[in-house]
Enzyme design. Structure first.
Site, PDB file in Angstrom:
ATOM      1  N   LYS A 121       0.883  -1.166   0.000  1.00 15.70           N
ATOM      2  CA  LYS A 121       0.000   0.000   0.000  1.00 15.70           C
ATOM      3  C   LYS A 121       0.918   1.212   0.000  1.00 15.70           C
ATOM      4  CE  LYS A 121      -2.699   3.006   2.832  1.00 15.70           C
ATOM      5  NZ  LYS A 121      -3.636   3.292   3.908  1.00 15.70           N
ATOM      6  N   GLY A 182      -8.089   9.229   9.126  1.00 10.39           N
ATOM      7  CA  GLY A 182      -8.472   9.345  10.536  1.00 10.39           C
ATOM      8  C   GLY A 182      -9.480  10.439  10.835  1.00 10.39           C
ATOM      9  N   ALA A 213      -9.328   5.503   3.594  1.00 14.58           N
ATOM     10  CA  ALA A 213      -9.234   6.652   4.505  1.00 14.58           C
ATOM     11  C   ALA A 213     -10.502   7.487   4.554  1.00 14.58           C
ATOM     12  CB  ALA A 213      -8.064   7.569   4.142  1.00 14.58           C
ATOM     13  N   GLY A 214     -10.761   7.972   5.762  1.00 14.08           N
ATOM     14  CA  GLY A 214     -11.863   8.900   5.983  1.00 14.08           C
ATOM     15  C   GLY A 214     -13.116   8.279   6.560  1.00 14.08           C
ATOM     16  N   ASN A 235      -9.161   1.889   9.217  1.00 14.47           N
ATOM     17  CA  ASN A 235      -8.442   1.542  10.433  1.00 14.47           C
ATOM     18  C   ASN A 235      -9.039   2.261  11.648  1.00 14.47           C
ATOM     19  OD1 ASN A 235      -4.890   1.094  11.208  1.00 14.47           O
ATOM     20  ND2 ASN A 235      -6.601   1.121  12.583  1.00 14.47           N
TER      21      ASN A 235
END
Lengths: 287, 105
Positions: A121, A182, A213-214, A235
């Protein structure tokens, strides 16, 4: 229908007919990719990963703490036979460093004999506050890593032009951010994501586009899937949730629900209502 | 072994006895003097280290007590494949990175 039958979960035809997520040479049983960072404990990470149903876990490459051979290692909590690891280049701010990081990640995964040794990644950041990617350095690093024989899953902004450039450079998957890493803001610009999906899949229907993401909560993941993303990588939304294990289950269901909704073909939006019950025969004197 | 003091019940100690004792006490130990191994300065993860010259990457990992398999080593920005750790000698002033996996998204 018996009570037993009514309560038993029945996989739908759409679910069983759906192809698995394929990225380069990797075929994944789940369309959710989960990060292993920011959990309160290794045990919490381990249980959340299991609850999410994912087959793929992202992991970061960092300097070994010298003279601390007794410390616990995250790998004691990840079954490398069961999960494909996806090493990232998180925290790199230029192509050269990201390439070094990716090549070292490959060596570690080779030593572990994990199938994730041939992919990465790629994340090259451009700004430490927003954590938004540097598109130029990301493109340079993609070109170099492709030459090194790695399958590159490239984290990028939601800009459709750079997404196309990354695909053209040989990225195995393009992974636009819904919003900053995040942030929990979800898919901030659904229209851009739609353009990216339409553009990258125009000539290659199964080219993988992963929302990375987000994501803040389950509906964000579902929306990305409904828009046509092939998968979701997240995550913080799980790791920092009040109950990470429950949220991991929510994300699993959201990704599945969004995918099914996408495959089902949603109704067109209309400015006005359209009754679901027959409009004739209503017990009313209303004209 | 230390020489014995002259017996305490004697009222006087002769000069000869004292010389004899002093000669024994002051004798250098009979330990074998070994030549110190040659060492080199290197930098690992931005920390200065002094290691035995001729050490291989495998030797260094042993010295640092790094036992996990989940390790990658870079010397002067070049990754050293795992199967070459034993055959790769570290040179003076080399800059190494030793990395492992941690949680990340």
């Amino acid at each position: 229908m018996t009570q037993e039958k009514a309560n038993s979960p029945t996989p739908t035809t759409a679910q069983s007919e759906d192809l698995p997520l394929t990225i380069g040479t990797h075929v994944l049983s789940s369309r959710l990719i989960l990060g292993s960072g920011k959990y309160k404990s290794f045990e919490m990470m381990q249980e959340s990963v299991a609850a999410s149903g994912t087959q793929c876990i992202t992991i970061a490459v960092r300097r070994e703490k010298l003279y601390d051979g007794t410390g616990r290692n995250i790998l004691d909590y990840i079954d490398c036979q069961r999960y494909t690891l996806l090493p990232n280049t998180a925290g790199c701010y230029d192509a050269a460093t990201a390439v070094r990081c990716a090549l070292m990640g490959r060596e570690i995964l080779k030593a572990l004999e994990n199938p994730g040794a041939d992919w990465v990644k790629l994340e090259v950041l451009g700004d430490s506050r927003s954590l938004l990617p540097d598109p130029i350095e990301s493109l340079k690093a993609t070109e170099q890593l492709v030459k090194h024989g790695l399958q590159v899953l490239c984290y990028t902004s939601d800009d459709p032009i750079i997404a196309r450039r990354l695909k053209d450079a040989g990225a195995a998957a393009v992974m636009p951010a819904g919003s900053p890493i995040g942030s929990g803001l979800g898919v901030a610009n659904p229209n851009n994501l739609k353009i990216i999906l339409a553009d990258l899949k125009r000539e290659q229907k199964n080219y993988p586009v992963i929302l990375d993401a987000g994501v803040g909560t389950a509906s964000d993941a579902a929306i990305a899937m409904e828009l046509g993303a092939d998968g979701v990588l997240l995550n913080s939304a799980v790791a920092r949730a009040g109950d990470p294990i429950k949220m991991a289950v929510a994300m699993k269901l959201a990704v599945e629900a969004g995918r099914l909704a996408r495959l089902s073909g949603r109704i067109t939006k209309s400015r006005y209502g359209s009754a679901s019950s027959p409009e004739i025969g209503v017990i009313s004197d209303r004209e | 072994m230390l020489a014995k003091w002259p017996k305490p019940n004697k009222t006087s100690v002769s000069a000869n006895q004292l010389r004899h004792f002093a000669a024994k006490v002051c004798q250098p130990p009979k330990a074998t003097v070994m030549a110190l191994p040659e060492t080199i300065d290197i930098v690992v993860n931005d920390k200065n280290l002094n290691i035995v010259a001729g050490s291989s990457v495998t030797d260094l990992l042993k010295t640092l007590d790094i036992r996990t398999k989940a390790i990658a080593v870079e010397i002067n920005h070049n990754v050293i494949p795992g199967d070459q750790h034993a055959a790769t000698t570290i040179n003076a002033n080399d800059r190494l990175e030793v990395v492992t996996l941690v949680g990340g998204g």
